[in-house]
Structures are given as structure tokens and as C-alpha cells.
Design a protein around this motif. Structure first.
Motif, PDB file in Angstrom:
ATOM      1  N   MET A   1       0.836  -1.187   0.000  1.00  0.00           N
ATOM      2  CA  MET A   1       0.000   0.000   0.000  1.00  0.00           C
ATOM      3  C   MET A   1       0.872   1.238   0.000  1.00  0.00           C
ATOM      4  SD  MET A   1      -2.660   1.255   2.955  1.00  0.00           S
ATOM      5  CE  MET A   1      -3.713  -0.171   2.701  1.00  0.00           C
ATOM      6  N   GLU A   2       0.533   2.200  -0.818  1.00  0.00           N
ATOM      7  CA  GLU A   2       1.263   3.461  -0.839  1.00  0.00           C
ATOM      8  C   GLU A   2       0.284   4.612  -0.732  1.00  0.00           C
ATOM      9  OE1 GLU A   2       4.068   4.044  -3.899  1.00  0.00           O
ATOM     10  OE2 GLU A   2       5.454   2.559  -3.114  1.00  0.00           O
ATOM     11  N   ILE A   3       0.457   5.409   0.306  1.00  0.00           N
ATOM     12  CA  ILE A   3      -0.332   6.621   0.489  1.00  0.00           C
ATOM     13  C   ILE A   3       0.620   7.792   0.419  1.00  0.00           C
ATOM     14  CG2 ILE A   3      -1.848   7.892   2.061  1.00  0.00           C
ATOM     15  CD1 ILE A   3      -2.673   5.220   3.255  1.00  0.00           C
ATOM     16  N   CYS A   4       0.439   8.675  -0.533  1.00  0.00           N
ATOM     17  CA  CYS A   4       1.330   9.831  -0.675  1.00  0.00           C
ATOM     18  C   CYS A   4       0.754  11.003   0.104  1.00  0.00           C
ATOM     19  CB  CYS A   4       1.496  10.207  -2.144  1.00  0.00           C
ATOM     20  SG  CYS A   4       2.283   8.917  -3.125  1.00  0.00           S
ATOM     21  N   LEU A   5       1.633  11.659   0.830  1.00  0.00           N
ATOM     22  CA  LEU A   5       1.229  12.825   1.594  1.00  0.00           C
ATOM     23  C   LEU A   5       2.050  14.020   1.140  1.00  0.00           C
ATOM     24  CD1 LEU A   5       1.025  11.267   5.153  1.00  0.00           C
ATOM     25  CD2 LEU A   5      -0.867  11.789   3.645  1.00  0.00           C
ATOM     26  N   PRO A   6       1.580  14.811   0.181  1.00  0.00           N
ATOM     27  CA  PRO A   6       2.346  15.982  -0.248  1.00  0.00           C
ATOM     28  C   PRO A   6       2.391  17.021   0.848  1.00  0.00           C
ATOM     29  CG  PRO A   6       0.180  15.971  -1.264  1.00  0.00           C
ATOM     30  CD  PRO A   6       0.309  14.668  -0.540  1.00  0.00           C
ATOM     31  N   SER A   7       3.507  17.704   0.975  1.00  0.00           N
ATOM     32  CA  SER A   7       3.621  18.767   1.969  1.00  0.00           C
ATOM     33  C   SER A   7       2.806  19.967   1.533  1.00  0.00           C
ATOM     34  CB  SER A   7       5.081  19.167   2.146  1.00  0.00           C
ATOM     35  OG  SER A   7       5.556  19.741   0.963  1.00  0.00           O
ATOM     36  N   ILE A   8       2.597  20.868   2.482  1.00  0.00           N
ATOM     37  CA  ILE A   8       1.778  22.037   2.203  1.00  0.00           C
ATOM     38  C   ILE A   8       2.508  23.005   1.275  1.00  0.00           C
ATOM     39  CG2 ILE A   8       0.704  24.057   3.272  1.00  0.00           C
ATOM     40  CD1 ILE A   8       0.069  22.270   5.656  1.00  0.00           C
ATOM     41  N   SER A   9       3.770  23.259   1.569  1.00  0.00           N
ATOM     42  CA  SER A   9       4.478  24.271   0.775  1.00  0.00           C
ATOM     43  C   SER A   9       5.850  23.799   0.299  1.00  0.00           C
ATOM     44  CB  SER A   9       4.638  25.548   1.605  1.00  0.00           C
ATOM     45  OG  SER A   9       5.360  25.276   2.790  1.00  0.00           O
ATOM     46  N   GLN A  10       6.174  22.545   0.542  1.00  0.00           N
ATOM     47  CA  GLN A  10       7.466  22.024   0.122  1.00  0.00           C
ATOM     48  C   GLN A  10       7.261  20.845  -0.822  1.00  0.00           C
ATOM     49  OE1 GLN A  10       6.814  22.586   3.409  1.00  0.00           O
ATOM     50  NE2 GLN A  10       8.027  24.440   3.597  1.00  0.00           N
ATOM     51  N   ALA A  11       8.265  20.628  -1.676  1.00  0.00           N
ATOM     52  CA  ALA A  11       8.196  19.482  -2.590  1.00  0.00           C
ATOM     53  C   ALA A  11       8.684  18.242  -1.849  1.00  0.00           C
ATOM     54  CB  ALA A  11       9.031  19.741  -3.831  1.00  0.00           C
ATOM     55  N   ILE A  12       7.971  17.876  -0.799  1.00  0.00           N
ATOM     56  CA  ILE A  12       8.339  16.741   0.032  1.00  0.00           C
ATOM     57  C   ILE A  12       7.123  15.836   0.144  1.00  0.00           C
ATOM     58  CG2 ILE A  12       9.026  16.016   2.362  1.00  0.00           C
ATOM     59  CD1 ILE A  12      10.420  18.661   2.698  1.00  0.00           C
ATOM     60  N   SER A  13       7.313  14.548   0.139  1.00  0.00           N
ATOM     61  CA  SER A  13       6.196  13.631   0.328  1.00  0.00           C
ATOM     62  C   SER A  13       6.665  12.411   1.096  1.00  0.00           C
ATOM     63  CB  SER A  13       5.599  13.204  -1.017  1.00  0.00           C
ATOM     64  OG  SER A  13       6.537  12.448  -1.754  1.00  0.00           O
ATOM     65  N   PHE A  14       5.730  11.785   1.791  1.00  0.00           N
ATOM     66  CA  PHE A  14       5.967  10.522   2.470  1.00  0.00           C
ATOM     67  C   PHE A  14       5.076   9.472   1.832  1.00  0.00           C
ATOM     68  CE2 PHE A  14       7.536  13.432   5.656  1.00  0.00           C
ATOM     69  CZ  PHE A  14       8.550  12.732   6.297  1.00  0.00           C
ATOM     70  N   LYS A  15       5.603   8.269   1.698  1.00  0.00           N
ATOM     71  CA  LYS A  15       4.817   7.157   1.179  1.00  0.00           C
ATOM     72  C   LYS A  15       4.793   6.053   2.221  1.00  0.00           C
ATOM     73  CE  LYS A  15       5.842   8.010  -3.719  1.00  0.00           C
ATOM     74  NZ  LYS A  15       6.438   7.441  -4.958  1.00  0.00           N
ATOM     75  N   LEU A  16       3.605   5.533   2.494  1.00  0.00           N
ATOM     76  CA  LEU A  16       3.463   4.470   3.473  1.00  0.00           C
ATOM     77  C   LEU A  16       4.018   3.174   2.903  1.00  0.00           C
ATOM     78  CD1 LEU A  16       2.419   3.607   6.244  1.00  0.00           C
ATOM     79  CD2 LEU A  16       0.208   3.129   5.179  1.00  0.00           C
ATOM     80  N   LYS A  17       5.096   2.691   3.511  1.00  0.00           N
ATOM     81  CA  LYS A  17       5.759   1.481   3.036  1.00  0.00           C
ATOM     82  C   LYS A  17       5.041   0.228   3.529  1.00  0.00           C
ATOM     83  CE  LYS A  17      10.138  -1.030   3.613  1.00  0.00           C
ATOM     84  NZ  LYS A  17      11.498  -0.959   4.206  1.00  0.00           N
ATOM     85  N   VAL A  18       4.769   0.174   4.831  1.00  0.00           N
ATOM     86  CA  VAL A  18       4.132  -1.008   5.407  1.00  0.00           C
ATOM     87  C   VAL A  18       3.612  -0.646   6.790  1.00  0.00           C
ATOM     88  CG1 VAL A  18       6.266  -1.880   6.477  1.00  0.00           C
ATOM     89  CG2 VAL A  18       4.456  -3.495   5.851  1.00  0.00           C
ATOM     90  N   SER A  19       2.588  -1.372   7.238  1.00  0.00           N
ATOM     91  CA  SER A  19       2.082  -1.250   8.603  1.00  0.00           C
ATOM     92  C   SER A  19       2.363  -2.554   9.333  1.00  0.00           C
ATOM     93  CB  SER A  19       0.571  -0.965   8.611  1.00  0.00           C
ATOM     94  OG  SER A  19       0.300   0.315   8.104  1.00  0.00           O
ATOM     95  N   LEU A  20       2.947  -2.443  10.521  1.00  0.00           N
ATOM     96  CA  LEU A  20       3.249  -3.608  11.341  1.00  0.00           C
ATOM     97  C   LEU A  20       2.238  -3.686  12.477  1.00  0.00           C
ATOM     98  CD1 LEU A  20       7.124  -3.076  11.672  1.00  0.00           C
ATOM     99  CD2 LEU A  20       5.847  -4.149   9.796  1.00  0.00           C
ATOM    100  N   GLU A  21       1.539  -4.789  12.576  1.00  0.00           N
ATOM    101  CA  GLU A  21       0.517  -4.891  13.613  1.00  0.00           C
ATOM    102  C   GLU A  21       0.375  -6.281  14.211  1.00  0.00           C
ATOM    103  OE1 GLU A  21      -2.926  -3.420  11.712  1.00  0.00           O
ATOM    104  OE2 GLU A  21      -2.987  -4.974  10.157  1.00  0.00           O
ATOM    105  N   LYS A  22       1.198  -7.240  13.774  1.00  0.00           N
ATOM    106  CA  LYS A  22       1.096  -8.582  14.335  1.00  0.00           C
ATOM    107  C   LYS A  22       2.397  -9.337  14.134  1.00  0.00           C
ATOM    108  CE  LYS A  22      -1.263  -9.999  10.066  1.00  0.00           C
ATOM    109  NZ  LYS A  22      -2.515 -10.531   9.507  1.00  0.00           N
ATOM    110  N   ASP A  23       2.530 -10.457  14.871  1.00  0.00           N
ATOM    111  CA  ASP A  23       3.740 -11.269  14.780  1.00  0.00           C
ATOM    112  C   ASP A  23       3.611 -12.296  13.652  1.00  0.00           C
ATOM    113  OD1 ASP A  23       2.155 -13.370  15.676  1.00  0.00           O
ATOM    114  OD2 ASP A  23       3.037 -13.444  17.681  1.00  0.00           O
ATOM    115  N   ALA A  24       4.605 -13.168  13.544  1.00  0.00           N
ATOM    116  CA  ALA A  24       4.629 -14.149  12.455  1.00  0.00           C
ATOM    117  C   ALA A  24       3.483 -15.151  12.548  1.00  0.00           C
ATOM    118  CB  ALA A  24       5.966 -14.888  12.458  1.00  0.00           C
TER     119      ALA A  24
END
Length: 278
Positions: free
Chosen positions: A1-24
Motif C-alpha cells: 500500500m502506498e499513500i502519498c502525503l504531499p507537503s503544504i508548501s514544500q516538494a516533500i512527500s511521504f509514502k506508506l511502506k508497510v504497517s506492522l501490527e502482528k507477529d509471524a
């Protein structure tokens, strides 16, 4: 899953790589409260406090092992791995700084005192051959020697200092987020030099900080459920994330951790860690 979060005034973004919520085995976290990345083994450790265990992950976020010291571990709050390979774990219900010798399969609990009073152990760091604990009772960072005696209390010279709520180590610098005010202090543990930064935006309940390679300051607000980013002078740059239950949203977040260019956000309320690629 990738969720892009563009910054308000900067050319910066974060992408959600993975969510960890349980063991093997598919067992979900229950009130996770801390995370630690071991650069030597390239393993991420999560303190799954409600389940009385530690869970490890590889660099890609694949769950590896769980550890509960044969059922002896009680409410792990924070952990680090020292230069010998031993684990040190804060057990909150016992107010214990607990040493775990993995090779010998031994566990030994320690109650810390300083100046005649009991230390309420909370956050835990490693600096060179020393452990540093955050004393929640006073807000001071305490530098321990090998016998677990307090070598010195680390606090800024500022007379109206209110105590640290979160601390981080970057090289020889200890960085601290002041309780309630969100003021940031940097203290060089070798030279004693200090840096003081006041963010120019009022926050509600700041609980965690991180600092990236460009010296931008990230502050996590538990009540507003956002991350606020400031430059090295405290000027507001942008904020991101919002309240919610789905990946990429927050519900009572608690901790931040940079691993290289990835920002890890521990969300107690949703029982997971979201890893954002910068």
C-alpha cells in the motif's frame, strides 16, 4: 500500500511502506508502547506491552521472533541492545531496568535510585558504553555507569526547565522534548554545548520527537494526532497525518523513530507501527 502525503508548501512527500501490527503467527499487538532499531543486526524490536513480549522484524518489516523471557517479562515499556549483545528492558509494572543475558538465558531486575529517591524509569537509550534512562518523576536524563549507578543527571542550564518528556541520541548529542511546552534542547554529552529551540507553533500534547539529517525537527502530538515539522530554528514547515483507524491515520500515537530515511510512527491506539518512506 502506498499513500502519498504531499507537503503544504514544500516538494516533500511521504509514502506508506508497510504497517506492522502482528507477529509471524498472526497475533496482533496489544498496546505497543516502544520501538528500537538495532543497527548491528538490522532488526526492529517492538515492545508489545499488553502482550508482555518483544517482537522483532527485519529491515523490510517481515516479522521474525517474539520473546517473553519464558513468560517472565512484565509490561515491557522500552528496550535497547548493548555492545555485549545483552538486552535491557524497562518493565513498567515493576519499575525495573531489567538485564537479559540471551546466551546464558538469565534475567536480572534492577531498581534504580538517585540522591536517595527511587528513579521512575521510562525511556531508555544507549550512548557508547553507557545506558541513559529518562526519569519520569523529574524529567531528567540519567547517565548510568556499568554498575548502574548514576554518573550524572543531564538537564539544560535553563532555570525554568520543566523536564524532558522524550529523548533521543544523535551521535554525541542528546536531544530532549520538554514536557508540555514542546521546547527542544540539544546537549552535547562530550563538550557540554547546548542548543535551545522554541517551535513557533503552539501544540496540544507533544509526546515524541525526531530529527532528520537536515536538522528538521519532527514533533508528534498525541491529542491532535498529527506530526508537526519545524526547521532547525523552530520555524513551522508543515504537518501531516490525521485521526482515523485505517493505515496512514492515527489514534493516540506515542513514539517516532527514524531508521535511515524511513520514519516509523508507533500508534498505541490503533495497535500498529506505520513505516513511512521519505
Amino acid at each position: 500500500m502506498e499513500i502519498c502525503l504531499p507537503s503544504i508548501s514544500q516538494a516533500i512527500s511521504f509514502k506508506l511502506k508497510v504497517s506492522l501490527e502482528k507477529d509471524a503467527n498472526g497475533v496482533h499487538f496489544h498496546y505497543p508502547l516502544a520501538m528500537y532499531y538495532d543497527q548491528t543486526t538490522q532488526r526492529l524490536y517492538v515492545s508489545d506491552t499488553g502482550n508482555n513480549r518483544l517482537v522483532s522484524f527485519d529491515r523490510q518489516g517481515t516479522p521474525l521472533k517474539e520473546f517473553d523471557a519464558a513468560g517472565q517479562l512484565k509490561g515491557p515499556l522500552a528496550m535497547v541492545r548493548d555492545q555485549t549483545g545483552s538486552l535491557w528492558v524497562v518493565e513498567r509494572p515493576l519499575n525495573s531496568l531489567t538485564h537479559i543475558d540471551l546466551k546464558a538465558q538469565r534475567l536480572k531486575r534492577h531498581q534504580l535510585t538517585y540522591q536517595g529517591r527511587t528513579v521512575l524509569v521510562d525511556r531508555l537509550l544507549v550512548w557508547k558504553k553507557h545506558l541513559i534512562v529518562l526519569d519520569r518523576a523529574t524529567g531528567e536524563a540519567l547517565l548510568l555507569d556499568r554498575s548502574l549507578k548514576v554518573n550524572r543527571a543531564i538537564r539544560p542550564k535553563n532555570k525554568d526547565f520543566r523536564g524532558f518528556f522524550d529523548i533521543k541520541i544523535k551521535g554525541d548529542w542528546l536531544w530532549g522534548l520538554e514536557n508540555i511546552s514542546a521546547r527542544i534542547y540539544g546537549i552535547n554529552l562530550t563538550t557540554g554545548k547546548e542548543i535551545f529551540v522554541t517551535p513557533d507553533r503552539k501544540l496540544s500534547l507533544p509526546v515524541a520527537l525526531e530529527i532528520d539529517r537536515q536538522m528538521n525537527i519532527y514533533i508528534l502530538d498525541r491529542y491532535l494526532k498529527k506530526i508537526f515539522v519545524f526547521d532547525k530554528n523552530g520555524r513551522f514547515r508543515y504537518s501531516f497525518l490525521d485521526e482515523g483507524a485505517t493505515p496512514g491515520h492515527l489514534n493516540y500515537p506515542w513514539q517516532l523513530l527514524f531508521v535511515d530515511s524511513e520514519l516509523l510512527v508507533l500508534d498505541e491506539g490503533n495497535g500498529r507501527i506505520d513505516i513511512w518512506r521519505h
